[in-house]
Design an enzyme around this catalytic site. Structure first.
Site, PDB file in Angstrom:
ATOM      1  N   TYR A  17      16.809  68.936  17.209  1.00  0.00           N
ATOM      2  CA  TYR A  17      17.347  70.020  18.042  1.00  0.00           C
ATOM      3  C   TYR A  17      18.761  69.632  18.419  1.00  0.00           C
ATOM      4  O   TYR A  17      18.998  68.514  18.883  1.00  0.00           O
ATOM      5  CB  TYR A  17      16.484  70.193  19.295  1.00  0.00           C
ATOM      6  CG  TYR A  17      17.007  71.220  20.282  1.00  0.00           C
ATOM      7  CD1 TYR A  17      17.601  70.828  21.476  1.00  0.00           C
ATOM      8  CD2 TYR A  17      16.898  72.581  20.020  1.00  0.00           C
ATOM      9  CE1 TYR A  17      18.075  71.770  22.389  1.00  0.00           C
ATOM     10  CE2 TYR A  17      17.369  73.530  20.931  1.00  0.00           C
ATOM     11  CZ  TYR A  17      17.959  73.115  22.111  1.00  0.00           C
ATOM     12  OH  TYR A  17      18.432  74.053  23.000  1.00  0.00           O
TER      13      TYR A  17
ATOM     14  N   ASP B 249      24.380  63.424  16.089  1.00  0.00           N
ATOM     15  CA  ASP B 249      24.153  64.056  17.380  1.00  0.00           C
ATOM     16  C   ASP B 249      23.506  62.997  18.288  1.00  0.00           C
ATOM     17  O   ASP B 249      22.299  62.775  18.232  1.00  0.00           O
ATOM     18  CB  ASP B 249      23.247  65.282  17.220  1.00  0.00           C
ATOM     19  CG  ASP B 249      22.937  65.910  18.563  1.00  0.00           C
ATOM     20  OD1 ASP B 249      22.372  67.036  18.576  1.00  0.00           O
ATOM     21  OD2 ASP B 249      23.228  65.296  19.607  1.00  0.00           O
TER      22      ASP B 249
ATOM     23  N   LYS C 227      24.388  64.499  28.122  1.00  0.00           N
ATOM     24  CA  LYS C 227      23.421  63.861  29.027  1.00  0.00           C
ATOM     25  C   LYS C 227      24.048  62.680  29.785  1.00  0.00           C
ATOM     26  O   LYS C 227      24.862  62.876  30.680  1.00  0.00           O
ATOM     27  CB  LYS C 227      22.158  63.491  28.242  1.00  0.00           C
ATOM     28  CG  LYS C 227      21.461  64.763  27.681  1.00  0.00           C
ATOM     29  CD  LYS C 227      20.174  64.468  26.991  1.00  0.00           C
ATOM     30  CE  LYS C 227      19.668  65.671  26.223  1.00  0.00           C
ATOM     31  NZ  LYS C 227      18.849  66.595  27.014  1.00  0.00           N
TER      32      LYS C 227
HETATM   33  P1  KE4 Z   1      22.394  70.936  26.086  1.00  0.00           P
HETATM   34  O1  KE4 Z   1      23.128  72.149  25.553  1.00  0.00           O
HETATM   35  O2  KE4 Z   1      20.976  71.265  26.532  1.00  0.00           O
HETATM   36  O3  KE4 Z   1      23.177  70.126  27.117  1.00  0.00           O
HETATM   37  O4  KE4 Z   1      22.266  69.901  24.851  1.00  0.00           O
HETATM   38  C1  KE4 Z   1      21.679  70.355  23.639  1.00  0.00           C
HETATM   39  C2  KE4 Z   1      21.165  69.163  22.870  1.00  0.00           C
HETATM   40  C3  KE4 Z   1      21.875  68.712  21.772  1.00  0.00           C
HETATM   41  N1  KE4 Z   1      21.461  67.643  21.055  1.00  0.00           N
HETATM   42  C4  KE4 Z   1      20.322  66.980  21.395  1.00  0.00           C
HETATM   43  C5  KE4 Z   1      19.890  65.804  20.566  1.00  0.00           C
HETATM   44  C6  KE4 Z   1      19.554  67.401  22.516  1.00  0.00           C
HETATM   45  O5  KE4 Z   1      18.406  66.739  22.832  1.00  0.00           O
HETATM   46  C7  KE4 Z   1      19.981  68.497  23.273  1.00  0.00           C
HETATM   47  C8  KE4 Z   1      19.198  69.013  24.470  1.00  0.00           C
HETATM   48  N2  KE4 Z   1      17.932  68.384  24.698  1.00  0.00           N
HETATM   49  C9  KE4 Z   1      16.939  69.198  25.387  1.00  0.00           C
HETATM   50  C10 KE4 Z   1      15.652  68.399  25.536  1.00  0.00           C
HETATM   51  N3  KE4 Z   1      15.293  67.604  24.443  1.00  0.00           N
HETATM   52  C11 KE4 Z   1      17.435  69.667  26.700  1.00  0.00           C
HETATM   53  C12 KE4 Z   1      16.369  70.155  27.645  1.00  0.00           C
HETATM   54  C13 KE4 Z   1      16.386  71.643  27.766  1.00  0.00           C
HETATM   55  O6  KE4 Z   1      16.563  72.337  26.736  1.00  0.00           O
HETATM   56  O7  KE4 Z   1      16.235  72.102  28.916  1.00  0.00           O
END
Ligand code: KE4
Length: 429
Positions: free
Chosen positions: A144, A239, A267
């Protein structure tokens, strides 16, 4: 556990926001029941609006490697806010944070701060396409990378949790340039690159996957990605939104010794604030406006308060080097899970690296999306709730990573071990 206040708030929230939440995974849909509403976080604990206390292994889905409300981060942010909250103009702080990121990630010869991981990956792919003049993007099933249209194709995290790995609203035309391959499948990747490598702008990967639950790269996998992208002059994007500063100060690329062309961070780098970054080889990043023709912008990008939180967080990680201790604590929890599962004859696979781990309820190794999906998600849901009743909060989805922070002290860990033993026994019934 009392929950009338959370229930009342959830009623109201559902009238106002889809599912009553501002991000789908928070809705507890994958595990059933209603989400608790948080009143406060401190150290490794969360308190909800009914006064229940939880040991937190979600850690806001990764950012909080130092736990909630770390005193030094809070003090620095308080001071920053008094100097104003946003200027829309450059500041010394952004230079300091960019330098610190570059020290930890030398492959990021030039970088830009943005506001979310999605913005970081979306921008990195646009830059790769602008730089190469190509359209195709290769991603891997179960990874993701945020919710940009062309990345919501067989995506992990909440997209998998809710069975919508290919989201509605993404036009054919957008998704058709996204090639999705099985994670860890070197043969499929080599075959694809031999066939269309010259059309591939970027290969984007979670170098250690966290969004199908934790899945580790097999030794040859990342090497193959590096070799093929070099051969076909495609941009290799790591990523590291989860793994950056999580598995090591220099992320997965420092552990595996693979140097990507671009890296996305999020994060932890924001210290609990909306801040992320993308960057890479200078030659590639020079195509970004105002230097080059690839446009990317943001009102609050490099926001001084968020930068202060990120900077302070990285300073503490550099100063204290918590990684060996974080790994020890995480292995302790993982061992408790596997011992309790054995005792209760419940089949589990635990994938763990550094301070991130996932308990898969399956009897076979989990090495990719299809093996992750074989997990018994109902059993995970029962495990989740049995832990929650005992004041331990694991991710409300089988396809997420759990995290340990520097704030998880012995007291919290032994309470957690107690709860795990109780939960596993409950599963065996
Ligand atoms: P954000 O747009 O949510 O800040 O980041 C997207 C993203 C990009 N790349 C990786 C590897 C990620 O894990 C994420 C976001 N992770 C999720 C949970 N695994 C965020 C939690 C959520 O969607 O509320």
């Amino acid at each position: 556990m009392r929950n009338e206040n959370s229930r009342a708030l959830f009623e109201r929230a559902q009238k106002l926001m889809p599912g009553g939440v501002n991000s789908p995974v928070r809705a507890f849909r994958a595990v059933g029941g209603n989400p608790f509403f948080v009143a406060k976080g401190e150290g490794c604990y969360l308190w909800d609006v009914d006064g229940n206390k939880y040991v937190d292994f979600v850690c806001s889905w990764g950012p909080l490697i130092l736990g909630h409300a770390h005193p030094e981060v809070v003090a620095a942010v308080k001071e920053a806010v008094e100097r104003g909250t946003t200027y829309g103009a450059p500041t010394k702080l952004e230079v300091l944070l960019a330098e610190k990121i570059q020290q930890a990630f030398p492959s990021m010869e030039m970088l830009r701060l943005v506001n979310s991981g999605t913005e970081a990956t979306m921008s990195a792919i646009r830059v790769a396409r602008g730089y190469t003049g190509r359209k195709k993007v290769v991603k891997f099933e179960g990874c993701y990378h945020g919710h940009a249209d062309y990345l919501l194709v067989k995506a992990g995290s909440g997209a998998t949790t809710f069975g919508i790995p290919d989201s509605a609203g993404v036009p054919e035309g957008t998704a058709q340039d996204t090639i999705v391959l099985p994670y860890n499948d070197v043969h499929a990747f080599n075959e694809t690159m031999d066939a269309v490598g010259e059309e591939v702008a970027a290969v984007i990967v979670e170098p250690i996957a966290g969004n199908m639950g934790v899945v580790l790269p097999e030794p040859e996998f990342l090497k193959a990605l590096r070799e093929q992208t070099e051969k076909h002059k495609s941009v290799l994007i790591f990523d590291e939104v989860i793994t950056g500063f999580r598995v090591a100060l220099g992320g997965a690329q420092s552990l595996y010794g693979i140097c990507p062309d671009m890296t996305c961070l999020g994060k932890i780098v924001g210290g609990g604030f909306p801040l992320a970054a993308y960057g890479g080889r200078k030659e590639i990043m020079q195509s970004v406006a105002p230097l080059g023709p690839v446009y990317q912008a943001g009102t609050l990008s490099g926001n001084p308060v968020a930068v202060t939180a990120g900077l302070k967080t990285l300073e503490i990680l550099e100063r204290d080097n918590p990684y060996p201790e974080l790994e020890r604590k995480t292995r302790q929890i993982a061992k408790t899970v596997s011992d309790a599962a054995k005792e209760a004859s419940v089949p589990v696979q635990i994938n763990q690296i550094a301070s991130m781990f996932t308990v898969f309820f399956t009897d076979r190794p989990v090495t990719d999306y299809s093996s992750a999906k074989r997990s018994d998600t109902q059993r995970y849901a029962r495990f989740f709730h049995a832990l929650l009743e005992r004041g331990v909060y694991f991710p409300p989805s089988q396809f997420e990573a759990a995290f340990v922070s520097t704030a998880h002290d012995d007291e919290a860990l032994s309470a957690t071990q107690e709860a795990i033993r109780f939960a596993m026994k409950a599963l065996a019934l």
